[in-house]
Design an enzyme around this catalytic site. Structure first.
Site, PDB file in Angstrom:
ATOM      1  N   ILE A   1       0.831  -1.225   0.000  1.00 53.82           N
ATOM      2  CA  ILE A   1       0.000   0.000   0.000  1.00 53.82           C
ATOM      3  C   ILE A   1       0.859   1.266   0.000  1.00 53.82           C
TER       4      ILE A   1
ATOM      5  N   ALA B   1      -2.270  -3.367   7.515  1.00 53.33           N
ATOM      6  CA  ALA B   1      -1.483  -2.725   8.573  1.00 53.33           C
ATOM      7  C   ALA B   1      -0.548  -3.763   9.177  1.00 53.33           C
ATOM      8  N   GLU B   2       0.456  -3.261   9.853  1.00 57.91           N
ATOM      9  CA  GLU B   2       1.181  -4.083  10.815  1.00 57.91           C
ATOM     10  C   GLU B   2       0.361  -3.984  12.091  1.00 57.91           C
TER      11      GLU B   2
ATOM     12  N   THR C   1      -8.511   1.081  15.477  1.00 60.49           N
ATOM     13  CA  THR C   1      -8.534   0.293  16.705  1.00 60.49           C
ATOM     14  C   THR C   1      -8.879   1.138  17.928  1.00 60.49           C
ATOM     15  N   ASP C   2      -9.361   0.473  18.972  1.00 63.13           N
ATOM     16  CA  ASP C   2      -9.616   1.182  20.232  1.00 63.13           C
ATOM     17  C   ASP C   2      -8.313   1.596  20.924  1.00 63.13           C
ATOM     18  N   GLU C   3      -7.173   1.000  20.510  1.00 66.48           N
ATOM     19  CA  GLU C   3      -5.908   1.277  21.211  1.00 66.48           C
ATOM     20  C   GLU C   3      -5.456   2.728  21.044  1.00 66.48           C
TER      21      GLU C   3
ATOM     22  N   TYR D   1       2.619   0.613  17.844  1.00 64.52           N
ATOM     23  CA  TYR D   1       1.494   0.200  16.985  1.00 64.52           C
ATOM     24  C   TYR D   1       0.346   1.204  17.106  1.00 64.52           C
TER      25      TYR D   1
ATOM     26  N   LYS E   1      -1.272   3.796  14.281  1.00 66.73           N
ATOM     27  CA  LYS E   1      -2.679   3.797  13.869  1.00 66.73           C
ATOM     28  C   LYS E   1      -3.306   5.170  14.141  1.00 66.73           C
TER      29      LYS E   1
ATOM     30  N   LEU F   1      -3.361 -13.310  21.306  1.00 68.51           N
ATOM     31  CA  LEU F   1      -3.595 -14.114  22.516  1.00 68.51           C
ATOM     32  C   LEU F   1      -4.418 -15.396  22.279  1.00 68.51           C
TER      33      LEU F   1
ATOM     34  N   ARG G   1      -9.480  -6.793  28.228  1.00 68.31           N
ATOM     35  CA  ARG G   1      -9.769  -6.465  26.833  1.00 68.31           C
ATOM     36  C   ARG G   1     -11.257  -6.694  26.585  1.00 68.31           C
TER      37      ARG G   1
ATOM     38  N   ASP H   1       5.822  -8.953  32.027  1.00 66.74           N
ATOM     39  CA  ASP H   1       4.767  -8.138  31.418  1.00 66.74           C
ATOM     40  C   ASP H   1       5.269  -7.436  30.149  1.00 66.74           C
TER      41      ASP H   1
ATOM     42  N   HIS I   1       2.185  -1.904  28.934  1.00 67.51           N
ATOM     43  CA  HIS I   1       0.965  -2.711  28.733  1.00 67.51           C
ATOM     44  C   HIS I   1      -0.304  -1.940  29.149  1.00 67.51           C
TER      45      HIS I   1
HETATM   46  P1  NAD Z   1      -3.368  -8.999  10.287  1.00 67.03           P
HETATM   47  O1  NAD Z   1      -2.019  -8.696  10.838  1.00 67.03           O
HETATM   48  O2  NAD Z   1      -3.951 -10.348  10.496  1.00 67.03           O
HETATM   49  O3  NAD Z   1      -3.389  -8.725   8.723  1.00 67.03           O
HETATM   50  C1  NAD Z   1      -2.801  -7.591   8.156  1.00 67.03           C
HETATM   51  C2  NAD Z   1      -2.797  -7.776   6.644  1.00 67.03           C
HETATM   52  O4  NAD Z   1      -2.209  -6.600   6.066  1.00 67.03           O
HETATM   53  C3  NAD Z   1      -1.941  -8.961   6.189  1.00 67.03           C
HETATM   54  O5  NAD Z   1      -2.635  -9.683   5.198  1.00 67.03           O
HETATM   55  C4  NAD Z   1      -0.690  -8.316   5.622  1.00 67.03           C
HETATM   56  O6  NAD Z   1      -0.078  -9.076   4.598  1.00 67.03           O
HETATM   57  C5  NAD Z   1      -1.251  -7.003   5.091  1.00 67.03           C
HETATM   58  N1  NAD Z   1      -0.219  -5.964   4.983  1.00 67.03           N
HETATM   59  C6  NAD Z   1       0.707  -5.615   5.924  1.00 67.03           C
HETATM   60  N2  NAD Z   1       1.495  -4.640   5.456  1.00 67.03           N
HETATM   61  C7  NAD Z   1       1.048  -4.347   4.199  1.00 67.03           C
HETATM   62  C8  NAD Z   1       1.434  -3.401   3.203  1.00 67.03           C
HETATM   63  N3  NAD Z   1       2.463  -2.568   3.396  1.00 67.03           N
HETATM   64  N4  NAD Z   1       0.742  -3.374   2.037  1.00 67.03           N
HETATM   65  C9  NAD Z   1      -0.301  -4.221   1.830  1.00 67.03           C
HETATM   66  N5  NAD Z   1      -0.698  -5.138   2.724  1.00 67.03           N
HETATM   67  C10 NAD Z   1      -0.041  -5.193   3.900  1.00 67.03           C
HETATM   68  O7  NAD Z   1      -4.321  -7.858  10.873  1.00 67.03           O
HETATM   69  P2  NAD Z   1      -5.822  -7.906  11.387  1.00 67.03           P
HETATM   70  O8  NAD Z   1      -5.838  -8.338  12.783  1.00 67.03           O
HETATM   71  O9  NAD Z   1      -6.653  -8.602  10.366  1.00 67.03           O
HETATM   72  O10 NAD Z   1      -6.162  -6.345  11.372  1.00 67.03           O
HETATM   73  C11 NAD Z   1      -6.683  -5.710  10.199  1.00 67.03           C
HETATM   74  C12 NAD Z   1      -6.946  -4.240  10.502  1.00 67.03           C
HETATM   75  O11 NAD Z   1      -7.878  -4.125  11.576  1.00 67.03           O
HETATM   76  C13 NAD Z   1      -5.699  -3.471  10.928  1.00 67.03           C
HETATM   77  O12 NAD Z   1      -5.759  -2.190  10.351  1.00 67.03           O
HETATM   78  C14 NAD Z   1      -5.826  -3.390  12.436  1.00 67.03           C
HETATM   79  O13 NAD Z   1      -5.180  -2.240  12.943  1.00 67.03           O
HETATM   80  C15 NAD Z   1      -7.320  -3.298  12.604  1.00 67.03           C
HETATM   81  N6  NAD Z   1      -7.845  -3.815  13.876  1.00 67.03           N
HETATM   82  C16 NAD Z   1      -7.521  -5.076  14.295  1.00 67.03           C
HETATM   83  C17 NAD Z   1      -8.064  -5.563  15.483  1.00 67.03           C
HETATM   84  C18 NAD Z   1      -7.758  -6.957  15.983  1.00 67.03           C
HETATM   85  O14 NAD Z   1      -8.156  -7.277  17.101  1.00 67.03           O
HETATM   86  N7  NAD Z   1      -7.109  -7.809  15.216  1.00 67.03           N
HETATM   87  C19 NAD Z   1      -8.912  -4.748  16.242  1.00 67.03           C
HETATM   88  C20 NAD Z   1      -9.199  -3.447  15.789  1.00 67.03           C
HETATM   89  C21 NAD Z   1      -8.678  -3.001  14.587  1.00 67.03           C
HETATM   90  O1  DAU Z   2      -7.794  -3.669  20.862  1.00 65.71           O
HETATM   91  C1  DAU Z   2      -7.635  -3.907  19.502  1.00 65.71           C
HETATM   92  C2  DAU Z   2      -6.265  -4.460  19.247  1.00 65.71           C
HETATM   93  O2  DAU Z   2      -6.270  -5.794  19.761  1.00 65.71           O
HETATM   94  C3  DAU Z   2      -5.844  -4.454  17.790  1.00 65.71           C
HETATM   95  O3  DAU Z   2      -5.771  -3.140  17.342  1.00 65.71           O
HETATM   96  C4  DAU Z   2      -4.501  -5.148  17.618  1.00 65.71           C
HETATM   97  O4  DAU Z   2      -4.160  -5.228  16.241  1.00 65.71           O
HETATM   98  C5  DAU Z   2      -4.601  -6.542  18.190  1.00 65.71           C
HETATM   99  O5  DAU Z   2      -3.343  -7.183  18.111  1.00 65.71           O
HETATM  100  C6  DAU Z   2      -5.078  -6.497  19.630  1.00 65.71           C
HETATM  101  O6  DAU Z   2      -4.061  -5.931  20.506  1.00 65.71           O
HETATM  102  P1  DAU Z   2      -3.749  -6.559  21.945  1.00 65.71           P
HETATM  103  O7  DAU Z   2      -2.393  -6.174  22.339  1.00 65.71           O
HETATM  104  O8  DAU Z   2      -4.865  -6.284  22.890  1.00 65.71           O
HETATM  105  O9  DAU Z   2      -3.859  -8.125  21.533  1.00 65.71           O
HETATM  106  P2  DAU Z   2      -2.958  -9.395  21.904  1.00 65.71           P
HETATM  107  O10 DAU Z   2      -3.701 -10.589  21.396  1.00 65.71           O
HETATM  108  O11 DAU Z   2      -1.546  -9.230  21.529  1.00 65.71           O
HETATM  109  O12 DAU Z   2      -3.027  -9.416  23.497  1.00 65.71           O
HETATM  110  C7  DAU Z   2      -4.283  -9.459  24.183  1.00 65.71           C
HETATM  111  C8  DAU Z   2      -3.976  -9.334  25.669  1.00 65.71           C
HETATM  112  O13 DAU Z   2      -3.319 -10.540  26.098  1.00 65.71           O
HETATM  113  C9  DAU Z   2      -3.025  -8.199  26.021  1.00 65.71           C
HETATM  114  O14 DAU Z   2      -3.407  -7.674  27.283  1.00 65.71           O
HETATM  115  C10 DAU Z   2      -1.662  -8.873  26.136  1.00 65.71           C
HETATM  116  C11 DAU Z   2      -2.021 -10.263  26.624  1.00 65.71           C
HETATM  117  N1  DAU Z   2      -1.137 -11.369  26.162  1.00 65.71           N
HETATM  118  C12 DAU Z   2      -0.867 -11.473  24.831  1.00 65.71           C
HETATM  119  C13 DAU Z   2      -0.069 -12.487  24.347  1.00 65.71           C
HETATM  120  C14 DAU Z   2       0.242 -12.606  22.873  1.00 65.71           C
HETATM  121  C15 DAU Z   2      -0.648 -12.297  27.069  1.00 65.71           C
HETATM  122  O15 DAU Z   2      -0.930 -12.224  28.287  1.00 65.71           O
HETATM  123  N2  DAU Z   2       0.142 -13.310  26.590  1.00 65.71           N
HETATM  124  C16 DAU Z   2       0.471 -13.438  25.267  1.00 65.71           C
HETATM  125  O16 DAU Z   2       1.223 -14.373  24.908  1.00 65.71           O
END
Ligand code: NAD
Ligand code: DAU
Length: 353
Positions: A61, A84-85, A132-134, A158, A162, A198, A222, A287, A291
């Site tokens: 992108i 996104a990453e 994201t809510d973050e 991250y 965002k 997680l 969460r 931790d 966090h």
């Molecule tokens: P993911 O990490 O599973 O997938 C990200 C995708 O983006 C992958 O397919 C990757 O190949 C692609 N990508 C990364 N860099 C790219 C680049 N430079 N150009 C094109 N493609 C690229 O992510 P996800 O969990 O599916 O999240 C998707 C979106 O939703 C993100 O924007 C994230 O911030 C947002 N979001 C995620 C969560 C969650 O809990 N997972 C919650 C709220 C918002």
């Molecule tokens: O809130 C939305 C976000 O949720 C998205 O924007 C992010 O892309 C997504 O990764 C997620 O972020 P978190 O940091 O909340 O998700 P994660 O699954 O990494 O962790 C969830 C919670 O669990 C967090 O408090 C950290 C904790 N955790 C996570 C991992 C990977 C652990 O305790 N142990 C673990 O091994």
């Protein structure tokens, strides 16, 4: 025929959204731009092979030439921007790629769309930015949930990247009248989630009989939303939301991490009694730096304006997620590649891997 550009559609939520869109709007053509990073997996789209309504374009992108050429070549009138990453722990190890993809990548898309849509006749274009809510920061135990008016206060690289992207999107609406909308969603879970987050990580560790690491005391909270509820909300905002507006999308299901993992492992034990007592694999580890304590979203705006509310409760969603992973253990095995194991070793140390 008009086309929707979905970015990041080979990742977790993006792939779920692409499948959802094929079911809900079969007449729409989907152009799926995805760099296929470690998190992007064409296998997530295998069912769409040969489907003329879906084109996968491997690419970045942040590649201005490529993105501009896609807008020139295809009649794109809607964008749903997931790419996104996304993993907080990786952003702590290596923040640069988060700034590049999340900020510069979003800017590149915005610019290409803005130029392509100047003077466009016919259908009103729309650009939905998935966030994201973050970005709102962290709540204490008794704080009220984040609303769309809560000031941004991101704590991880991250979340900051965002937030930067969200602010650019907002500025495009204010400055150029660009038809952008933003959704800020809570923690998603469900099929196709990469096993670094997680829920799928705890599950894949438990299936392998390995430690299930919990950061700190496991008391961090969460709010969990089943991915299909997010997809439904995203489509609704894309079609019916008001340009320039932000909508919170949350599952209304807050849980401390330790309770969540215990519930997950208890459900796993019910479904796979031969695994013994997976709860015993829970291991407390150092931790995460910075966090965030708690996230919670006030979703009154989307409920009132668009009549959206989550439909899948946590236990049902976890059962559906577990069933999917248990039926796709070959997917999980293939995803757990060499690079994945290198990351786990850096993040958790050899004892967990
Ligand atoms: P993911 O990490 O599973 O997938 C990200 C995708 O983006 C992958 O397919 C990757 O190949 C692609 N990508 C990364 N860099 C790219 C680049 N430079 N150009 C094109 N493609 C690229 O992510 P996800 O969990 O599916 O999240 C998707 C979106 O939703 C993100 O924007 C994230 O911030 C947002 N979001 C995620 C969560 C969650 O809990 N997972 C919650 C709220 C918002
Ligand atoms: O809130 C939305 C976000 O949720 C998205 O924007 C992010 O892309 C997504 O990764 C997620 O972020 P978190 O940091 O909340 O998700 P994660 O699954 O990494 O962790 C969830 C919670 O669990 C967090 O408090 C950290 C904790 N955790 C996570 C991992 C990977 C652990 O305790 N142990 C673990 O091994």
């Amino acid at each position: 025929m008009s086309m929707v550009l979905v970015t990041g559609g080979a990742g977790f939520i993006g792939a779920n959204f692409v499948h959802y869109l094929r079911r809900q709007r079969p007449e729409w053509q989907i152009l799926n731009l995805d760099l296929l990073t470690y998190a992007g997996n064409p296998e997530n789209l295998a069912e769409l092979e040969g489907d003329p309504g879906h084109i996968l374009v491997p690419g970045d992108i942040a590649d201005r030439e490529l993105v501009t050429s896609l807008f020139q070549r295809y009649p794109i009138t809607r964008v749903v921007h997931f790419a996104a990453e996304t993993h907080v722990d990786r952003s702590i190890m290596d923040p640069g790629v988060f700034v590049r993809t999340n900020v510069l990548g979003t800017f590149t898309l915005l610019e290409a769309a803005r130029q392509a849509w100047q003077g466009l006749k016919g259908e009103e274009p729309r650009f939905l930015h998935i966030s994201t809510d973050e970005v709102y920061g962290s709540l204490g135990p008794d704080d009220p949930a984040f609303t769309e008016a809560t000031p941004y206060s991101p704590n991880s690289p991250y979340a900051a990247s965002k937030a930067g992207a969200d602010l650019l999107v907002r500025s495009y609406y204010r400055t150029y009248g660009f038809p952008a909308l933003i959704t800020n969603c809570s923690n998603n879970y469900g099929p196709y989630q990469f096993p670094e987050k997680l829920i799928p990580f705890a599950l894949s560790q438990a299936l392998a009989g390995k430690p299930v690491p919990i950061y700190g005391t496991g008391a961090n909270i969460r709010d969990w939303i089943f991915v299909e509820d997010h997809c439904r909300g995203a489509l609704l905002v894309l079609e019916k939301g008001r340009p320039g507006e932000t909508y919170n999308l949350g599952g209304q299901q807050e849980k401390p991490n330790l309770e969540l993992v215990r519930l997950l492992l208890q459900l796993l034990r019910e479904m796979r009694p031969e695994l013994g007592q997976p709860e015993e694999l829970i291991t407390f580890v150092t931790d995460r730096p910075g966090h965030d304590w708690r996230y919670a979203l006030n979703t009154a705006k989307i409920e009132g304006e668009l009549d959206w509310r989550p439909q899948v409760d946590l236990e049902e969603g976890l059962r559906r997620t577990l069933s999917w992973y248990l039926a796709h253990q070959d997917w999980l095995e293939r995803v757990r590649s060499g690079a994945y194991r290198d990351y786990l070793r850096r993040q958790y140390g050899a004892a967990v891997v």
